[in-house]
Design a protein around this motif. Structure first.
Motif, mmCIF file in Angstrom:
data_model
loop_
_atom_site.group_PDB
_atom_site.id
_atom_site.type_symbol
_atom_site.label_atom_id
_atom_site.label_comp_id
_atom_site.label_asym_id
_atom_site.label_seq_id
_atom_site.Cartn_x
_atom_site.Cartn_y
_atom_site.Cartn_z
ATOM 1 N N PRO A 171 -13.123 -8.244 -1.475
ATOM 2 C CA PRO A 171 -13.586 -7.202 -2.406
ATOM 3 C C PRO A 171 -12.438 -6.752 -3.308
ATOM 4 C CG PRO A 171 -14.194 -6.678 -0.131
ATOM 5 C CD PRO A 171 -13.260 -7.846 -0.078
ATOM 6 N N GLN A 172 -12.767 -6.426 -4.542
ATOM 7 C CA GLN A 172 -11.724 -6.068 -5.498
ATOM 8 C C GLN A 172 -10.827 -4.923 -5.018
ATOM 9 O OE1 GLN A 172 -11.142 -7.974 -8.167
ATOM 10 N NE2 GLN A 172 -9.260 -6.776 -8.391
ATOM 11 N N PRO A 173 -11.389 -3.888 -4.396
ATOM 12 C CA PRO A 173 -10.491 -2.807 -3.956
ATOM 13 C C PRO A 173 -9.444 -3.288 -2.944
ATOM 14 C CG PRO A 173 -12.772 -2.058 -3.932
ATOM 15 C CD PRO A 173 -12.809 -3.540 -4.178
ATOM 16 N N ILE A 174 -9.817 -4.259 -2.119
ATOM 17 C CA ILE A 174 -8.849 -4.768 -1.140
ATOM 18 C C ILE A 174 -7.836 -5.678 -1.834
ATOM 19 C CG2 ILE A 174 -8.633 -6.310 0.861
ATOM 20 C CD1 ILE A 174 -11.034 -4.889 2.064
ATOM 21 N N ILE A 175 -8.294 -6.467 -2.790
ATOM 22 C CA ILE A 175 -7.358 -7.274 -3.583
ATOM 23 C C ILE A 175 -6.341 -6.371 -4.263
ATOM 24 C CG2 ILE A 175 -7.162 -8.698 -5.677
ATOM 25 C CD1 ILE A 175 -9.811 -10.019 -4.867
ATOM 26 N N ASP A 176 -6.816 -5.260 -4.792
ATOM 27 C CA ASP A 176 -5.905 -4.334 -5.476
ATOM 28 C C ASP A 176 -4.843 -3.801 -4.521
ATOM 29 O OD1 ASP A 176 -7.344 -4.722 -7.762
ATOM 30 O OD2 ASP A 176 -8.448 -2.819 -7.640
ATOM 31 N N VAL A 177 -5.276 -3.441 -3.305
ATOM 32 C CA VAL A 177 -4.321 -2.916 -2.329
ATOM 33 C C VAL A 177 -3.306 -3.998 -1.954
ATOM 34 C CG1 VAL A 177 -4.037 -2.080 0.029
ATOM 35 C CG2 VAL A 177 -5.921 -1.209 -1.388
ATOM 36 N N LEU A 178 -3.796 -5.189 -1.711
ATOM 37 C CA LEU A 178 -2.903 -6.271 -1.287
ATOM 38 C C LEU A 178 -1.930 -6.662 -2.401
ATOM 39 C CD1 LEU A 178 -5.269 -8.570 0.838
ATOM 40 C CD2 LEU A 178 -3.738 -6.741 1.605
ATOM 41 N N ASN A 179 -2.395 -6.633 -3.647
ATOM 42 C CA ASN A 179 -1.473 -6.941 -4.751
ATOM 43 C C ASN A 179 -0.432 -5.849 -4.935
ATOM 44 O OD1 ASN A 179 -1.864 -9.514 -5.823
ATOM 45 N ND2 ASN A 179 -3.761 -8.883 -6.873
ATOM 46 N N PHE A 180 -0.851 -4.638 -4.705
ATOM 47 C CA PHE A 180 0.098 -3.511 -4.735
ATOM 48 C C PHE A 180 1.170 -3.723 -3.654
ATOM 49 C CE2 PHE A 180 0.824 0.661 -2.576
ATOM 50 C CZ PHE A 180 1.627 1.257 -3.538
ATOM 51 N N ALA A 181 0.710 -4.074 -2.450
ATOM 52 C CA ALA A 181 1.657 -4.317 -1.356
ATOM 53 C C ALA A 181 2.542 -5.515 -1.665
ATOM 54 C CB ALA A 181 0.886 -4.546 -0.055
ATOM 55 N N VAL A 229 7.148 2.375 3.756
ATOM 56 C CA VAL A 229 6.400 3.019 4.839
ATOM 57 C C VAL A 229 5.328 3.930 4.254
ATOM 58 C CG1 VAL A 229 6.557 4.609 6.792
ATOM 59 C CG2 VAL A 229 8.332 2.887 6.460
ATOM 60 N N ARG A 230 5.741 4.729 3.288
ATOM 61 C CA ARG A 230 4.802 5.688 2.703
ATOM 62 C C ARG A 230 3.701 4.978 1.910
ATOM 63 N NH1 ARG A 230 7.575 11.025 0.270
ATOM 64 N NH2 ARG A 230 5.464 11.720 0.753
ATOM 65 N N ALA A 231 4.062 3.863 1.288
ATOM 66 C CA ALA A 231 3.086 3.135 0.471
ATOM 67 C C ALA A 231 1.987 2.524 1.336
ATOM 68 C CB ALA A 231 3.792 2.042 -0.319
ATOM 69 N N TYR A 232 2.364 1.845 2.412
ATOM 70 C CA TYR A 232 1.344 1.254 3.299
ATOM 71 C C TYR A 232 0.490 2.345 3.924
ATOM 72 C CZ TYR A 232 2.920 -3.599 3.094
ATOM 73 O OH TYR A 232 3.194 -4.880 2.668
ATOM 74 N N LYS A 233 1.139 3.428 4.338
ATOM 75 C CA LYS A 233 0.394 4.522 4.960
ATOM 76 C C LYS A 233 -0.664 5.069 4.007
ATOM 77 C CE LYS A 233 3.213 7.394 6.765
ATOM 78 N NZ LYS A 233 3.496 6.542 7.915
ATOM 79 N N GLY A 234 -0.286 5.156 2.737
ATOM 80 C CA GLY A 234 -1.215 5.702 1.759
ATOM 81 C C GLY A 234 -2.409 4.804 1.498
ATOM 82 N N GLN A 235 -2.297 3.515 1.829
ATOM 83 C CA GLN A 235 -3.392 2.574 1.561
ATOM 84 C C GLN A 235 -4.272 2.301 2.773
ATOM 85 O OE1 GLN A 235 -4.159 1.689 -1.545
ATOM 86 N NE2 GLN A 235 -2.472 3.118 -1.966
ATOM 87 N N ALA A 236 -3.871 2.792 3.941
ATOM 88 C CA ALA A 236 -4.640 2.459 5.148
ATOM 89 C C ALA A 236 -6.115 2.826 4.988
ATOM 90 C CB ALA A 236 -4.033 3.165 6.367
ATOM 91 N N GLY A 237 -6.359 4.004 4.442
ATOM 92 C CA GLY A 237 -7.748 4.458 4.285
ATOM 93 C C GLY A 237 -8.557 3.531 3.388
ATOM 94 N N ASN A 238 -7.891 2.869 2.449
ATOM 95 C CA ASN A 238 -8.601 1.967 1.545
ATOM 96 C C ASN A 238 -8.932 0.625 2.204
ATOM 97 O OD1 ASN A 238 -8.524 3.809 -0.575
ATOM 98 N ND2 ASN A 238 -6.506 3.089 -1.262
#
Lengths: 261, 336
Positions: free
Chosen positions: A58-68, A155-164
């Motif tokens: 799904p696009q929202p997960i692609i967005d999170v993974l590309n951010f990471a 650390v803070r970045a991954y934590k912020g994306q967990a909910g997504n």
């Protein structure tokens, strides 16, 4: 050091560039993706296979993974450059940074494998942040300072994306597994700091390097789920006991000065 | 003919009650034919003369569990009987229980089931021995007081997100108890840096424990009993190696539990805690083997994937089991 540069203006196009799937697909080499898949670990391979079997993530997960992935590109290149720099004498801390570097490379490989053709390209980085950190690859103190900033930000970045990622148990778990490794790195690097008594954990929103202030903004929060944890210790110990998230925008604002294009 | 038959049935009913009342093997005869054999016991004090509808406390009985687990409800069923020892089949009596001993409580009013039975429920929190006195209309029933042995109960974590948070709370209880002991009885030769680190971690784990208890409120599991006899608190190696085990386990536990949560708010809080556990783990590992790769060693971070471990609750609870006395019932935990 020019303190403001690290928190300096976020390139307005940066977020869009990092997160744009269409552009990523246009720029990404499918061959590189295939090679990454061939070498990626089994667990993530299964995950990626599952994702591809479904057609696409799904696009929202692609967005999170590309951010990471963008953050991992940054960290990976940073440690490689440091370890490769003949002018940077890491002394007895070299083993630590070799281990960290190996993990960041793993993380890049993992995320590229999961994203396949959807993976963003690696940006071009400037670890001096336009000259703010001119001696980053010759002065161990500067190198360690930036490493601390990148790890604590990670650390803070991954934590912020967990909910997504809550809708995808496999990807969520992998993100948490990376998150914990970043936290191990952060703890270790913090304790290598030249600053006397620097702890592996973050007290309030303070840090010994003013240029990193944005990295620690909000870390002094002690209220979670409506409960103020400071009542069970002190404001200082309660702030240490909980790490705080950052939004994607906040992370990109921190990373922005290090990303040229 | 009908009259004669009805008379016979009344006579049969009388004989049956007589048989119960006298606790003798009684052959019932009707029209010269043996039609029933009754062997029925009842209280020795029964004179068999009470009216059949009148409740007799001294003849009423209760089914009381001989052993229950702390934290689990003990359910007692009282059967009202008349002085002939026959069950009363209507309600209306006042039945209550008073618990003495390790879980003193009451008087606890019984629920009148309306059919001559009454249900009393209490949930002992503490392991030990309880004495339960039961009265019916103010008079002790047969067999009262009863003895209930309370075993250290399997603590149920509950269900859903609450179970996941209780699972975390159980681990934080274990960690906090460990570090409280470490700081209270420091090992010989402890350095100032080690004292500072271990005191900080003690504070963090106590805060995690107390925070989760407050967040869970009424849903929180009781305090767990722990056993650190396997740890030599005078030995640096023993203490730091145990600390390493607990921190690495905590990291793997939270990593594996995140996917079990439905609430993004709870997931965020778990994320806020797990990274601090990982920070602890790295610091403890660096104390054990300074400036090596062990802070994120290949034994906990897969060198191929760069991933920390993620354990299922079963894996974690099995690893923690030697240190936790109170049995934990994780059956209500979500599986995905």
């Amino acid at each position: 050091m020019k303190m403001n540069n690290l928190l300096g203006g976020l390139d307005p196009d940066l977020a869009a560039r990092v997160l744009s799937r269409r552009e990523a697909v246009m720029r990404s080499s499918k061959m590189a993706g295939a090679l990454a898949i061939a070498s990626m670990p089994v667990a993530f391979g299964l995950m990626a296979k599952k994702a591809f079997a479904q057609g696409t993530l799904p696009q929202p997960i692609i967005d999170v993974l590309n951010f990471a992935l963008t953050l991992e590109y940054l960290e990976d290149e940073f440690y490689r450059a440091g370890l490769d720099s003949p002018d940077l004498d890491l002394g007895d801390t070299r083993t630590v940074f070799e281990q960290i570097s190996a993990h960041e490379t793993d993380h890049v490989t993992l995320l590229e494998g999961a994203l396949g053709a959807s993976a963003v390209d690696k940006p071009t980085f400037d670890f001096t942040a336009g000259g703010t950190f001119d001696d980053v690859f010759s002065n161990p103190a500067t190198f360690i300072t930036l490493a601390q900033g990148f790890e604590d930000t990670g650390v803070r970045a991954y934590k912020g994306q967990a909910g997504n990622l809550i809708s995808d148990n496999t990807i969520l778990t992998i993100a948490l597994q990376i998150h914990a490794v970043e936290a191990r790195h952060a703890s270790m690097v913090r304790r290598l700091s030249q600053s006397p008594g620097e702890k592996g954990w973050i007290t309030l929103a303070s840090n010994s390097v003013a240029a990193l202030d944005a990295v620690y903004a909000g870390e002094d929060n002690t209220v979670h789920l409506g409960v103020d944890a400071a009542q069970f210790g002190t404001a200082e110990s309660a702030s240490e006991a909980f790490d705080e998230p950052l939004s994607r925008e906040e992370v990109l604002a921190i990373a922005g000065p290090f990303i040229v294009q | 003919m009908i009259d004669r038959l009805n008379h016979g049935l009344r006579e049969l009913d009388f004989l049956a009650r007589l048989a119960k009342a006298t606790s003798r093997r009684t052959f019932l005869h009707w029209s010269g034919v043996t039609i029933a054999v009754a062997t029925v016991g009842c209280g020795d004090d029964d004179d068999g003369t009470g009216p059949s509808g009148t409740v007799s406390a001294a003849d009423s009985t209760a089914t009381v569990p001989a052993m229950v687990s702390a934290g689990s409800a003990a359910t007692i069923t009282v059967q009202a009987k008349n002085s002939a020892g026959s069950n009363i089949t209507t309600g209306g009596a006042t039945v209550s229980a008073t618990v003495m001993g390790d879980n003193a409580a009451g008087p606890i009013a019984a629920t009148d089931n309306g059919n001559g039975t009454y249900t009393i429920t209490y949930t002992p929190a503490n392991a030990g021995t309880d004495t339960v006195a039961i009265t019916l209309n103010g008079t002790a029933i047969s067999g009262s007081p009863f003895t209930v042995t309370v075993a250290a109960g399997a603590v149920s974590l509950g269900t859903g997100d609450i179970a996941v948070l209780n699972y975390a709370y159980a681990l934080e209880q274990l960690e906090a108890a460990f570090y409280v002991q470490v700081v209270t009885t420091p090992y010989s030769g402890i350095t100032a840096e080690e004292t500072a680190i271990l005191t900080d971690i003690r504070d963090h784990e106590v805060i995690h424990r107390d925070f989760l208890k407050a967040a869970l409120a009424a849903g929180a599991i009781p305090d767990l009993s722990v056993d650190f006899t396997a740890v030599d608190f005078t030995s640096r190696d023993s203490v730091l190696q145990t600390a390493r085990t607990f921190e690495d386990l905590g990291v793997a536990a939270y990593n594996g539990a995140g996917q079990l949560l439905e609430s993004a708010d709870y997931l965020l809080v778990a994320g806020k805690i797990v990274s601090v556990e990982a920070r602890h783990a790295a610091a403890i590992r660096d104390l054990l083997n300074p400036l090596s790769a062990d802070f994120a060693g290949d034994d906990v971070v897969d060198p191929t994937s760069g991933l920390d471990r993620a354990f299922t609750p079963t894996q974690v609870l099995t690893a923690a089991d030697p240190f936790v006395v109170t049995p934990i019932d994780p059956s209500g935990l979500p599986t995905a």
